[in-house]
Design a protein around this motif. Sequence first.
Motif, PDB file in Angstrom:
ATOM      1  N   GLN A  29      25.432  21.310 -11.975  1.00  0.00           N
ATOM      2  CA  GLN A  29      26.630  20.491 -12.097  1.00  0.00           C
ATOM      3  C   GLN A  29      27.422  20.915 -13.319  1.00  0.00           C
ATOM      4  OE1 GLN A  29      25.815  16.364 -12.181  1.00  0.00           O
ATOM      5  NE2 GLN A  29      27.944  15.729 -12.406  1.00  0.00           N
TER       6      GLN A  29
ATOM      7  N   ILE B 280      38.157  13.644 -15.258  1.00  0.00           N
ATOM      8  CA  ILE B 280      36.934  14.381 -15.525  1.00  0.00           C
ATOM      9  C   ILE B 280      36.182  14.656 -14.235  1.00  0.00           C
ATOM     10  CG2 ILE B 280      34.662  14.261 -16.661  1.00  0.00           C
ATOM     11  CD1 ILE B 280      36.881  14.884 -18.578  1.00  0.00           C
ATOM     12  N   ASP B 281      36.103  13.653 -13.377  1.00  0.00           N
ATOM     13  CA  ASP B 281      35.395  13.815 -12.107  1.00  0.00           C
ATOM     14  C   ASP B 281      36.058  14.882 -11.241  1.00  0.00           C
ATOM     15  OD1 ASP B 281      33.531  11.947 -12.822  1.00  0.00           O
ATOM     16  OD2 ASP B 281      34.574  10.270 -11.843  1.00  0.00           O
ATOM     17  N   GLN B 282      37.389  14.892 -11.203  1.00  0.00           N
ATOM     18  CA  GLN B 282      38.096  15.913 -10.430  1.00  0.00           C
ATOM     19  C   GLN B 282      37.851  17.298 -11.007  1.00  0.00           C
ATOM     20  OE1 GLN B 282      42.252  14.868 -10.235  1.00  0.00           O
ATOM     21  NE2 GLN B 282      41.867  12.940  -9.119  1.00  0.00           N
TER      22      GLN B 282
ATOM     23  N   LEU C 239      31.253   9.871 -21.106  1.00  0.00           N
ATOM     24  CA  LEU C 239      31.562  10.850 -20.058  1.00  0.00           C
ATOM     25  C   LEU C 239      31.074  12.236 -20.411  1.00  0.00           C
ATOM     26  CD1 LEU C 239      35.208   9.689 -19.244  1.00  0.00           C
ATOM     27  CD2 LEU C 239      33.081   9.034 -18.088  1.00  0.00           C
TER      28      LEU C 239
ATOM     29  N   LYS D  49      35.270  18.370 -12.568  1.00  0.00           N
ATOM     30  CA  LYS D  49      33.904  18.819 -12.314  1.00  0.00           C
ATOM     31  C   LYS D  49      33.775  19.519 -10.965  1.00  0.00           C
ATOM     32  CE  LYS D  49      31.340  15.426 -15.084  1.00  0.00           C
ATOM     33  NZ  LYS D  49      30.367  14.298 -15.033  1.00  0.00           N
ATOM     34  N   GLN D  50      34.684  19.196 -10.051  1.00  0.00           N
ATOM     35  CA  GLN D  50      34.620  19.798  -8.724  1.00  0.00           C
ATOM     36  C   GLN D  50      35.076  21.251  -8.734  1.00  0.00           C
ATOM     37  OE1 GLN D  50      33.196  17.934  -6.359  1.00  0.00           O
ATOM     38  NE2 GLN D  50      33.083  16.271  -7.884  1.00  0.00           N
TER      39      GLN D  50
ATOM     40  N   GLU E  22      38.513   9.031 -16.651  1.00  0.00           N
ATOM     41  CA  GLU E  22      37.243   9.268 -15.960  1.00  0.00           C
ATOM     42  C   GLU E  22      37.504   9.978 -14.636  1.00  0.00           C
ATOM     43  OE1 GLU E  22      33.305   6.759 -14.459  1.00  0.00           O
ATOM     44  OE2 GLU E  22      34.978   5.758 -15.481  1.00  0.00           O
ATOM     45  N   THR E  23      38.586   9.585 -13.963  1.00  0.00           N
ATOM     46  CA  THR E  23      38.954  10.229 -12.696  1.00  0.00           C
ATOM     47  C   THR E  23      39.291  11.691 -12.926  1.00  0.00           C
ATOM     48  OG1 THR E  23      39.813   8.126 -11.848  1.00  0.00           O
ATOM     49  CG2 THR E  23      40.563  10.138 -10.758  1.00  0.00           C
TER      50      THR E  23
END
Length: 797
Positions: free
Chosen positions: A590, A698-700, A727, A702-703, A695-696
């Motif tokens: 990840q 960061i999540d995007q 985070l 990571k993809q 947070e959104t």
Amino acid sequence: MEQQTPLSPTTSQDDNLKEMLLRYLRYWPWFLLSAVIAIAVAFLYVRYSPKLYQTNTQIKILKENESGLDLTGLEGAGAVFDMNKVNLQNEIQILTSRRLLEDVVEETGMQTRYFIAGNVKTVERWKTEVPFSVRWKTADSILNTSGPVGFQLRFIDAETFRVRTLDTEPSLTAEGTINEAVALNGYAFQIVLKPGAQHSGKVLADTDYLIRFQPKNQVINSLVKNLQVNPIGDKSEVLTLGLQGENPVKNEAILNNLTYQFNQDGIKDKRLVSERTGEFIEERLRLLFRELDTVESGIVSYKEENKLVDIEANIAQLFTKEGAAEAKRFELETQKAVAQEFQSLLNEREDFSLLPANLGIESETINTLTASYNDLILQRNKLLVSSTKENPLVVNLDEKILETKSNILKSIQAYIRSLETSLATVQQRESTSTGKLIGLPKKEKEIRTIIRQRDIKEKLYLFLLQKREEAALQLATVTPIIKIVDFAYTKPNPVAPKTRIVFLGAFIVGLLIPFGILYLRFMLDTKINNKEHIKQLVQPIPVIGEIPEVEKKDAVLLRPDDRSITAEAFRILRTNLAYFKAAGKEQQKQAQVIYITSSTKGEGKTYTAINLASSLAAINKKVLLMGCDLRNPQLHNYIEKDKQAFGVSSYLYDTSITMDDLIIPQVLGISNLDVILSGAIPPNPAELLLNGRFETLIDQAKQHYDYILVDTAPTILVTDTLLISQLADVTLYLTRANYTEVKLTAHIKEMYEQQKLTNMALIVNSVDDKKGYGYNYGYGYGYSDAQPPAWWQFWKR
């Protein structure tokens, strides 16, 4: 949140010591320079400072039986002096007395000093080492001056000279002629050339002479201060006299004269006792001569009146036994008469006057006490020369003298009583013999009585004549009281300055000066220095990187093919970061979110972030560098973008903006490296970070990326980083060598211990290798293209 353990063990004490030594040795050129300067100063000091020489002489204090004349061959004769016991402390006091030293000063002419003036220093010369002498006019006030008087003299030719004063402003000048008096500033003197110097005018003219006259008291005080007198052992009778001075010839002359004056002083004491004894004997002889003449005249008159020519032969036998008793009685009466005379003399004399010694009294006790009494009187007289009667030493001697006198009187009284007892016994035997002569004619008995009186007077007279000859002989043959063991001798090497000690001390001081300066500098240094320093302060927080200092103009993005020391430091940081990943993380593939923060601004967060991102991109990792310092963004300066361009603040504020709208791809031509700027500075950054959009984002990210590096705000100034700390997978906390205060380490430890930041590790930025910190990446292995400075560029090494 699980905290990572340190990567390396705690630094040992030996490593700390080694580091400390290397920290100082880094400045070895300054130590070397300081030592060289100190030794050079020491050389100049030794070269031009006055040299002091040690001069010593040794003398032995003689006892009377070692130096006096032995008179024991004469009947009834004995030693006039008794010095079997030598008190070295008394002799030392005499040698250092002002009275004796005054004689030395006057005899050697020490009040006048001669110097030769040089370009740097002035050298003293003794009288025998200068070609002339100064004769001060006795009528002048020079002899009573209260301070030193100085003149400079320079010869113009062999007959004339120029002299000027040294102690007046302005200086007074006069010219004079050899052997003629010259007056200057109220002082008159005469310059007299010594034999052999009359024709050396050219040589004399090349030298400047200084003449100084000192008051007698000053010279004596200086001599008392510098003179050393010590016995060579507890049981020895040898004294060592020492003197330190600039001129060895002068030292030797002073010590030799001092021993001479001391010897003469002792001889005077001996003569004084002999003279007093002779005077007493002469007085007694005159009295006995008159009495003996009266008795002889009485015998003649008696025989003439009674017509007695010869004694009948038959009476001789009767008087034989009586004669033996009479002889003994004569002897006892003689002793009694001498003892009574001595007793009368002792009672009539003043308490502190010398007594005649060894008058023939056959009592060892009286003779010994008399000699001790005279010795005490002599010591008292010497002390009174330089002190008063209230001096404790004088008072002590007075008590001993009175006690000794009392003991002498008691001994005489006891001796007289003993004689009277013996005399009574003898008289009793004589009376027995006399009884047999009752039948003798009355006239014969009377003539015998007169003859006996004559015999007593005659024997006493002859006895005193013998003693007078002994005293006269002793006075004529007074011998020295000392023996010169070694004449004054000067050691060839000066005792001061001590060259070896001076150079050694200078070398040590030369090392201590830079050491002290560095020690104060290090002690007053309140900044973090290097990786090892901060390790000791923040244990157990791991330190995974150390970035060397670069010039401000060189603080740019490093290229993947860069082989500089800084590039190597970031590669090592990249490697350490790979090992530092959370060991227990389930999804090893990840994307990793790495925060880069610090305590305050200026510690190099953005510089470290962009170069770490470049280093990660160089190993084919997709990297997103995100600026999240919404209050003081700096990332745009490195990639030359507008500060107001779309960024994180725009995304947080405007929901219509997507991540794709923010990404700046392939920054500075580096593939796999994308950047999102911080954007325009918002009025409420803390509230924006808490609205959920970050947070959104960061999540995007990571993809699409392997690493997401977030350049955050300082933790001690604002709370922004702490609001989003959950985070992060790793938090790299920046400190800057020689910038970050040591007291901030308490804040760092608090962040770690309270787990306010996730998986926290430290990086030391801007390590100054000139101060001996860091590892000099690439040096010594030929790996780096950077070349070390030349040997003489020690400030860059």
